[in-house]
Design a protein around this motif. Structure first.
Motif, PDB file in Angstrom:
ATOM      1  N   LYS A   1      10.450  -4.786  26.735  1.00 46.61           N
ATOM      2  CA  LYS A   1      10.547  -4.910  25.286  1.00 46.61           C
ATOM      3  C   LYS A   1       9.448  -4.108  24.596  1.00 46.61           C
ATOM      4  CE  LYS A   1      11.911  -6.585  21.309  1.00 46.61           C
ATOM      5  NZ  LYS A   1      13.229  -6.275  20.743  1.00 46.61           N
ATOM      6  N   GLY A   2       9.836  -3.356  23.560  1.00 47.92           N
ATOM      7  CA  GLY A   2       8.856  -2.605  22.798  1.00 47.92           C
ATOM      8  C   GLY A   2       9.180  -2.585  21.325  1.00 47.92           C
ATOM      9  N   PHE A   3       8.158  -2.339  20.521  1.00 53.84           N
ATOM     10  CA  PHE A   3       8.319  -2.224  19.080  1.00 53.84           C
ATOM     11  C   PHE A   3       7.795  -0.871  18.612  1.00 53.84           C
ATOM     12  CE2 PHE A   3       8.069  -6.804  19.763  1.00 53.84           C
ATOM     13  CZ  PHE A   3       9.109  -7.272  18.975  1.00 53.84           C
ATOM     14  N   ILE A   4       8.442  -0.329  17.588  1.00 51.61           N
ATOM     15  CA  ILE A   4       7.924   0.833  16.870  1.00 51.61           C
ATOM     16  C   ILE A   4       7.403   0.313  15.539  1.00 51.61           C
ATOM     17  CG2 ILE A   4       8.417   3.119  15.943  1.00 51.61           C
ATOM     18  CD1 ILE A   4      10.911   3.164  17.731  1.00 51.61           C
ATOM     19  N   TYR A   5       6.111   0.500  15.306  1.00 54.93           N
ATOM     20  CA  TYR A   5       5.481  -0.079  14.115  1.00 54.93           C
ATOM     21  C   TYR A   5       5.181   1.004  13.081  1.00 54.93           C
ATOM     22  CZ  TYR A   5       2.526  -3.170  11.333  1.00 54.93           C
ATOM     23  OH  TYR A   5       2.008  -3.930  10.314  1.00 54.93           O
ATOM     24  N   TYR A   6       5.728   0.809  11.877  1.00 55.47           N
ATOM     25  CA  TYR A   6       5.552   1.753  10.772  1.00 55.47           C
ATOM     26  C   TYR A   6       5.094   1.029   9.515  1.00 55.47           C
ATOM     27  CZ  TYR A   6       7.758   6.158  12.398  1.00 55.47           C
ATOM     28  OH  TYR A   6       8.053   7.343  13.008  1.00 55.47           O
ATOM     29  N   GLU A   7       4.428   1.764   8.646  1.00 60.29           N
ATOM     30  CA  GLU A   7       4.257   1.321   7.270  1.00 60.29           C
ATOM     31  C   GLU A   7       5.539   1.666   6.519  1.00 60.29           C
ATOM     32  OE1 GLU A   7       0.690   3.094   5.786  1.00 60.29           O
ATOM     33  OE2 GLU A   7      -0.594   1.953   7.171  1.00 60.29           O
ATOM     34  N   GLU A   8       5.801   0.942   5.438  1.00 59.04           N
ATOM     35  CA  GLU A   8       7.121   0.993   4.806  1.00 59.04           C
ATOM     36  C   GLU A   8       7.529   2.392   4.350  1.00 59.04           C
ATOM     37  OE1 GLU A   8       9.735  -1.361   1.391  1.00 59.04           O
ATOM     38  OE2 GLU A   8       7.643  -1.874   1.742  1.00 59.04           O
ATOM     39  N   ALA A   9       6.634   3.074   3.625  1.00 62.19           N
ATOM     40  CA  ALA A   9       6.999   4.392   3.091  1.00 62.19           C
ATOM     41  C   ALA A   9       7.308   5.372   4.217  1.00 62.19           C
ATOM     42  CB  ALA A   9       5.877   4.936   2.211  1.00 62.19           C
ATOM     43  N   ASP A  10       6.518   5.332   5.284  1.00 62.46           N
ATOM     44  CA  ASP A  10       6.744   6.237   6.405  1.00 62.46           C
ATOM     45  C   ASP A  10       8.026   5.885   7.152  1.00 62.46           C
ATOM     46  OD1 ASP A  10       4.477   7.768   5.954  1.00 62.46           O
ATOM     47  OD2 ASP A  10       3.204   6.508   7.198  1.00 62.46           O
ATOM     48  N   ALA A  11       8.355   4.595   7.209  1.00 59.60           N
ATOM     49  CA  ALA A  11       9.582   4.176   7.898  1.00 59.60           C
ATOM     50  C   ALA A  11      10.812   4.725   7.195  1.00 59.60           C
ATOM     51  CB  ALA A  11       9.652   2.653   7.971  1.00 59.60           C
ATOM     52  N   VAL A  12      10.784   4.725   5.886  1.00 62.11           N
ATOM     53  CA  VAL A  12      11.911   5.258   5.114  1.00 62.11           C
ATOM     54  C   VAL A  12      12.041   6.759   5.354  1.00 62.11           C
ATOM     55  CG1 VAL A  12      12.794   5.690   2.787  1.00 62.11           C
ATOM     56  CG2 VAL A  12      11.777   3.468   3.341  1.00 62.11           C
ATOM     57  N   ARG A  13      10.922   7.456   5.318  1.00 64.07           N
ATOM     58  CA  ARG A  13      10.928   8.915   5.458  1.00 64.07           C
ATOM     59  C   ARG A  13      11.313   9.363   6.863  1.00 64.07           C
ATOM     60  NH1 ARG A  13       6.570   9.521   2.997  1.00 64.07           N
ATOM     61  NH2 ARG A  13       5.135   9.388   4.745  1.00 64.07           N
ATOM     62  N   ASN A  14      11.046   8.521   7.854  1.00 66.36           N
ATOM     63  CA  ASN A  14      11.263   8.919   9.244  1.00 66.36           C
ATOM     64  C   ASN A  14      12.373   8.130   9.926  1.00 66.36           C
ATOM     65  OD1 ASN A  14       8.896  10.872   9.876  1.00 66.36           O
ATOM     66  ND2 ASN A  14       7.918   9.165   8.826  1.00 66.36           N
ATOM     67  N   ARG A  15      13.333   7.637   9.143  1.00 66.12           N
ATOM     68  CA  ARG A  15      14.355   6.764   9.702  1.00 66.12           C
ATOM     69  C   ARG A  15      15.167   7.458  10.800  1.00 66.12           C
ATOM     70  NH1 ARG A  15      15.506   1.269  10.176  1.00 66.12           N
ATOM     71  NH2 ARG A  15      16.488   1.748  12.158  1.00 66.12           N
ATOM     72  N   TRP A  16      15.462   8.724  10.637  1.00 64.22           N
ATOM     73  CA  TRP A  16      16.271   9.416  11.651  1.00 64.22           C
ATOM     74  C   TRP A  16      15.543   9.433  12.995  1.00 64.22           C
ATOM     75  CZ3 TRP A  16      15.672  13.665  14.845  1.00 64.22           C
ATOM     76  CH2 TRP A  16      16.846  14.106  15.484  1.00 64.22           C
ATOM     77  N   PHE A  17      14.266   9.771  12.993  1.00 64.00           N
ATOM     78  CA  PHE A  17      13.514   9.827  14.235  1.00 64.00           C
ATOM     79  C   PHE A  17      13.368   8.433  14.849  1.00 64.00           C
ATOM     80  CE2 PHE A  17       9.300  10.503  16.502  1.00 64.00           C
ATOM     81  CZ  PHE A  17       9.867  11.188  17.564  1.00 64.00           C
ATOM     82  N   ILE A  18      13.209   7.424  14.016  1.00 60.84           N
ATOM     83  CA  ILE A  18      13.131   6.047  14.511  1.00 60.84           C
ATOM     84  C   ILE A  18      14.405   5.697  15.277  1.00 60.84           C
ATOM     85  CG2 ILE A  18      13.072   3.617  13.805  1.00 60.84           C
ATOM     86  CD1 ILE A  18      11.337   4.587  11.390  1.00 60.84           C
ATOM     87  N   ASP A  19      15.541   6.015  14.676  1.00 51.99           N
ATOM     88  CA  ASP A  19      16.814   5.719  15.331  1.00 51.99           C
ATOM     89  C   ASP A  19      16.944   6.474  16.655  1.00 51.99           C
ATOM     90  OD1 ASP A  19      17.530   4.018  13.281  1.00 51.99           O
ATOM     91  OD2 ASP A  19      18.736   5.508  12.211  1.00 51.99           O
ATOM     92  N   GLU A  20      16.444   7.709  16.685  1.00 52.52           N
ATOM     93  CA  GLU A  20      16.490   8.487  17.922  1.00 52.52           C
ATOM     94  C   GLU A  20      15.605   7.856  19.000  1.00 52.52           C
ATOM     95  OE1 GLU A  20      18.323  11.513  18.731  1.00 52.52           O
ATOM     96  OE2 GLU A  20      19.392  10.462  17.118  1.00 52.52           O
ATOM     97  N   LEU A  21      14.446   7.355  18.620  1.00 56.77           N
ATOM     98  CA  LEU A  21      13.567   6.696  19.577  1.00 56.77           C
ATOM     99  C   LEU A  21      14.221   5.437  20.141  1.00 56.77           C
ATOM    100  CD1 LEU A  21      10.118   7.018  17.758  1.00 56.77           C
ATOM    101  CD2 LEU A  21      10.725   8.093  19.935  1.00 56.77           C
TER     102      LEU A  21
END
Length: 266
Positions: free
Chosen positions: A2-22
């Motif tokens: 189990k793992g988590f990807i931890y973002y601050e809110e503004a960065d999470a919105v801007r990087n949503r595509w890469f998050i989904d790829e991870l």
């Protein structure tokens, strides 16, 4: 695992595509990965945390709790402190732009210079100053923050970013500024594929090995004499330019690296 990807809110919105790829890439290696945005609830159940923020004290706390953090807190601390970055370069024998702290224009004797905050990123808080008045004006904007001064190095508004996963350079790009001496793509610059010469790759890999990093960007500029100079270490580093200029599946390579690291820790 189990793992988590931890973002601050503004960065999470801007990087949503890469998050989904991870997240998608994690499943290839039987890693159950979940995004967490400014919420630490349940993180103590994680086998690993991919930290995409810039507060090393946050990741240090998780490390003290026994969790694997990618990148580790020392990487985050040094990469997000430009003075520490240049001190590391000097320690490793890597040429770097001459850099010192500045509190007054009285200490500057040659112009133009670049004045920047110690903790800025993405080309923010970086100012080209050609006069004493411009330096004083810049200093007055950042009361209470540490500032650095560097000689302006003519580099045709371009730099080279090398992407390093583990201790291996996996790709590099040339970034060129548009109507700006800053080369950051987020500020309107462009990126093109660049085949980094062996000495430059060696510099970047030397830094990654010293930091024991997982995934970083290392930026260099080249002066008129052809000398490569360390400019910045980027953590967290994005992947947009590398995806646009190569066939590398960055998310999959990052998750493959994490999977291997987890297996070694068992």
């Amino acid at each position: 695992m189990k793992g988590f990807i931890y973002y601050e809110e503004a960065d999470a919105v801007r990087n949503r595509w890469f998050i989904d790829e991870l997240i998608k890439a994690g499943s290839v290696y039987d890693l159950d990965v979940e995004l967490r945005v400014e919420d630490e609830t349940g993180l103590d159940s994680a086998d690993f945390i991919v930290y995409r923020g810039r507060d090393f004290e946050v990741s240090r706390k998780w490390e003290q709790d026994g969790m694997l953090v990618v990148n580790r807190s020392e990487v985050n601390r040094i990469a997000n402190d430009k003075l520490q970055t240049f001190q590391l370069g000097a320690l490793l024998g890597i040429p770097a732009i001459p850099t010192k702290l500045v509190t007054s224009a009285d200490a500057i004797h040659e112009y133009p210079v670049v004045v920047k905050t110690v903790d800025g990123h993405g080309g923010e808080d970086v100012h080209l100053c050609e006069t004493v008045a411009e330096v004083e004006q810049t200093i007055s904007r950042y009361i209470g923050r540490q500032l650095l001064v560097q000689p302006f190095i003519e580099h045709n508004s371009s730099d080279i970013r090398l992407y390093v996963i583990g201790d291996e350079v996996v790709g590099s790009v040339r970034r060129t500024g548009v109507n700006n001496f800053k080369a950051n793509v987020t500020l309107g610059g462009t990126a093109e594929r660049f085949d980094a010469p062996a000495p430059l790759r060696d510099f970047a890999e030397r830094i990654a090995k010293a930091l024991k990093s997982d995934y970083i960007g290392v930026d260099f500029i080249q002066n008129n004499g052809g000398v490569w100079l360390l400019n910045e270490i980027e953590d967290p580093v994005g992947a947009r330019s590398l995806y646009e200029t190569s066939e590398l599946n960055v998310a999959q390579e990052v998750m493959r690296h994490i999977h291997k690291k987890l297996l070694k820790s068992l």
